[in-house]
Design a protein around this motif. Structure first.
Motif, PDB file in Angstrom:
ATOM      1  N   SER A 177     -25.275  15.287   4.799  1.00  0.00           N
ATOM      2  CA  SER A 177     -26.231  14.384   4.614  1.00  0.00           C
ATOM      3  C   SER A 177     -25.441  12.945   4.691  1.00  0.00           C
ATOM      4  O   SER A 177     -25.834  11.819   5.124  1.00  0.00           O
ATOM      5  N   THR A 178     -24.234  13.008   4.211  1.00  0.00           N
ATOM      6  CA  THR A 178     -23.409  11.884   4.210  1.00  0.00           C
ATOM      7  C   THR A 178     -23.090  11.274   5.431  1.00  0.00           C
ATOM      8  O   THR A 178     -22.922  10.192   5.828  1.00  0.00           O
ATOM      9  N   ALA A 179     -22.905  12.205   6.475  1.00  0.00           N
ATOM     10  CA  ALA A 179     -22.544  11.855   7.811  1.00  0.00           C
ATOM     11  C   ALA A 179     -23.793  11.321   8.479  1.00  0.00           C
ATOM     12  O   ALA A 179     -23.600  10.205   9.140  1.00  0.00           O
ATOM     13  N   VAL A 180     -24.896  11.740   8.227  1.00  0.00           N
ATOM     14  CA  VAL A 180     -26.019  11.035   8.689  1.00  0.00           C
ATOM     15  C   VAL A 180     -26.375   9.815   8.382  1.00  0.00           C
ATOM     16  O   VAL A 180     -26.641   8.840   9.134  1.00  0.00           O
ATOM     17  N   LEU A 181     -26.166   9.492   7.039  1.00  0.00           N
ATOM     18  CA  LEU A 181     -26.355   8.046   6.329  1.00  0.00           C
ATOM     19  C   LEU A 181     -25.504   7.355   6.923  1.00  0.00           C
ATOM     20  O   LEU A 181     -25.597   5.943   7.180  1.00  0.00           O
ATOM     21  N   LYS A 182     -23.973   7.686   7.077  1.00  0.00           N
ATOM     22  CA  LYS A 182     -22.916   6.966   7.786  1.00  0.00           C
ATOM     23  C   LYS A 182     -23.457   6.658   8.906  1.00  0.00           C
ATOM     24  O   LYS A 182     -23.136   5.506   9.605  1.00  0.00           O
ATOM     25  N   ILE A 183     -23.843   7.532  10.023  1.00  0.00           N
ATOM     26  CA  ILE A 183     -24.322   7.230  11.180  1.00  0.00           C
ATOM     27  C   ILE A 183     -25.481   6.048  11.403  1.00  0.00           C
ATOM     28  O   ILE A 183     -25.371   5.171  12.076  1.00  0.00           O
ATOM     29  N   ALA A 184     -26.232   6.186  10.326  1.00  0.00           N
ATOM     30  CA  ALA A 184     -27.493   5.348  10.356  1.00  0.00           C
ATOM     31  C   ALA A 184     -27.054   3.902  10.252  1.00  0.00           C
ATOM     32  O   ALA A 184     -27.700   2.994  10.650  1.00  0.00           O
ATOM     33  N   ILE A 185     -25.958   3.730   9.469  1.00  0.00           N
ATOM     34  CA  ILE A 185     -25.277   2.251   9.470  1.00  0.00           C
ATOM     35  C   ILE A 185     -25.048   1.467  10.938  1.00  0.00           C
ATOM     36  O   ILE A 185     -25.539   0.304  10.884  1.00  0.00           O
ATOM     37  N   HIS A 186     -25.083   2.478  11.773  1.00  0.00           N
ATOM     38  CA  HIS A 186     -24.782   1.942  13.399  1.00  0.00           C
ATOM     39  C   HIS A 186     -26.111   1.722  14.051  1.00  0.00           C
ATOM     40  O   HIS A 186     -26.000   1.418  15.307  1.00  0.00           O
ATOM     41  N   LEU A 187     -27.174   2.180  13.557  1.00  0.00           N
ATOM     42  CA  LEU A 187     -28.488   2.046  14.420  1.00  0.00           C
ATOM     43  C   LEU A 187     -29.369   0.523  14.079  1.00  0.00           C
ATOM     44  O   LEU A 187     -28.909   0.065  13.047  1.00  0.00           O
ATOM     45  N   SER A 188     -30.233   0.589  14.646  1.00  0.00           N
ATOM     46  CA  SER A 188     -30.937  -0.562  14.680  1.00  0.00           C
ATOM     47  C   SER A 188     -32.034  -0.486  13.555  1.00  0.00           C
ATOM     48  O   SER A 188     -32.201   0.574  13.124  1.00  0.00           O
ATOM     49  N   PHE A 189     -32.650  -1.617  13.454  1.00  0.00           N
ATOM     50  CA  PHE A 189     -33.498  -1.807  12.382  1.00  0.00           C
ATOM     51  C   PHE A 189     -34.698  -0.967  12.730  1.00  0.00           C
ATOM     52  O   PHE A 189     -35.279  -1.112  13.856  1.00  0.00           O
ATOM     53  N   PRO A 190     -35.721  -0.481  11.807  1.00  0.00           N
ATOM     54  CA  PRO A 190     -35.297  -0.176  10.187  1.00  0.00           C
ATOM     55  C   PRO A 190     -34.335   0.931   9.953  1.00  0.00           C
ATOM     56  O   PRO A 190     -33.936   1.484   8.760  1.00  0.00           O
ATOM     57  N   TRP A 191     -33.843   1.718  11.072  1.00  0.00           N
ATOM     58  CA  TRP A 191     -33.019   3.013  10.804  1.00  0.00           C
ATOM     59  C   TRP A 191     -31.724   2.824   9.808  1.00  0.00           C
ATOM     60  O   TRP A 191     -31.307   3.593   9.323  1.00  0.00           O
ATOM     61  N   ASN A 192     -31.347   1.565  10.067  1.00  0.00           N
ATOM     62  CA  ASN A 192     -29.918   1.040   9.394  1.00  0.00           C
ATOM     63  C   ASN A 192     -30.428   0.925   7.876  1.00  0.00           C
ATOM     64  O   ASN A 192     -29.199   0.722   7.438  1.00  0.00           O
ATOM     65  N   LEU A 193     -31.447   1.157   7.581  1.00  0.00           N
ATOM     66  CA  LEU A 193     -31.620   0.982   6.219  1.00  0.00           C
ATOM     67  C   LEU A 193     -31.809   2.293   5.371  1.00  0.00           C
ATOM     68  O   LEU A 193     -31.607   2.377   3.967  1.00  0.00           O
ATOM     69  N   ALA A 194     -31.528   3.349   6.110  1.00  0.00           N
ATOM     70  CA  ALA A 194     -31.344   4.737   5.619  1.00  0.00           C
ATOM     71  C   ALA A 194     -30.119   5.022   4.585  1.00  0.00           C
ATOM     72  O   ALA A 194     -30.621   5.778   3.607  1.00  0.00           O
ATOM     73  N   PRO A 195     -29.373   4.423   4.696  1.00  0.00           N
ATOM     74  CA  PRO A 195     -28.253   4.362   3.624  1.00  0.00           C
ATOM     75  C   PRO A 195     -28.764   3.974   2.274  1.00  0.00           C
ATOM     76  O   PRO A 195     -27.942   4.431   1.139  1.00  0.00           O
ATOM     77  N   ILE A 196     -29.911   3.427   2.046  1.00  0.00           N
ATOM     78  CA  ILE A 196     -30.199   3.255   0.533  1.00  0.00           C
ATOM     79  C   ILE A 196     -30.418   4.386   0.005  1.00  0.00           C
ATOM     80  O   ILE A 196     -30.441   4.362  -1.084  1.00  0.00           O
ATOM     81  N   PHE A 197     -30.779   5.542   0.674  1.00  0.00           N
ATOM     82  CA  PHE A 197     -30.777   6.858  -0.028  1.00  0.00           C
ATOM     83  C   PHE A 197     -29.284   7.413  -0.656  1.00  0.00           C
ATOM     84  O   PHE A 197     -29.305   8.670  -1.271  1.00  0.00           O
TER      85      PHE A 197
END
Length: 141
Positions: A78-98
């Motif tokens: 799950s940490t890999a997925v949250l780190k990848i999400a930082i590189h995505l467009s809005f709203p997906w780049n908000l996923a790291p709040i988890f």
């Protein structure tokens, strides 16, 4: 030896299970939602993954289906997925709040999905060949 390869690797790389239909769908999603086009991809079954990770990863070796290498650090589950999400467009780049949810709890859900991914989404006989549009984003296998 592996540390030196990790340290030299500056381009963020998403390693994915190349025969998993869910993983291939996730890669297409990442490609479509990565506005900086800075993510690179390599299947876990590729020579590139073997060279960088130090061993060939077979589909049933581990329930983990995604690894992410960034700035010399290899993330998994799950940490890999949250780190990848930082590189995505809005709203997906908000996923790291988890990240506030402990990784041990997030990984229970991740492992459950990873363990069942072939049964739920199926798998291919071989890794997909990227379309010409995306070929430059995939590391040679």
């Amino acid at each position: 030896m592996m540390d030196s390869i990790f340290e030299k690797q500056k381009t963020p790389i998403v390693f994915f299970d190349g025969v998993c239909n869910l993983c291939n769908g996730a890669v297409l999603f990442f490609l479509d939602h990565n506005p900086e086009k800075n993510l690179r991809f390599a299947s876990l079954q590729s020579k590139t993954a073997e060279h960088i990770l130090g061993k060939k990863v077979l589909p049933n070796d581990s329930p983990s289906s995604v690894l992410f290498l960034e700035n010399g650090v290899l993330y998994e589950k799950s940490t890999a997925v949250l780190k990848i999400a930082i590189h995505l467009s809005f709203p997906w780049n908000l996923a790291p709040i988890f990240r506030w949810i402990p990784a041990s709890l997030r990984d229970v859900v991740y492992d459950w999905i990873a363990k069942n991914r072939y049964r739920w989404f199926g798998k291919s006989e071989a890794c997909r060949i990227p379309s010409p549009e995306y070929k430059s984003r995939f590391l040679e296998s």
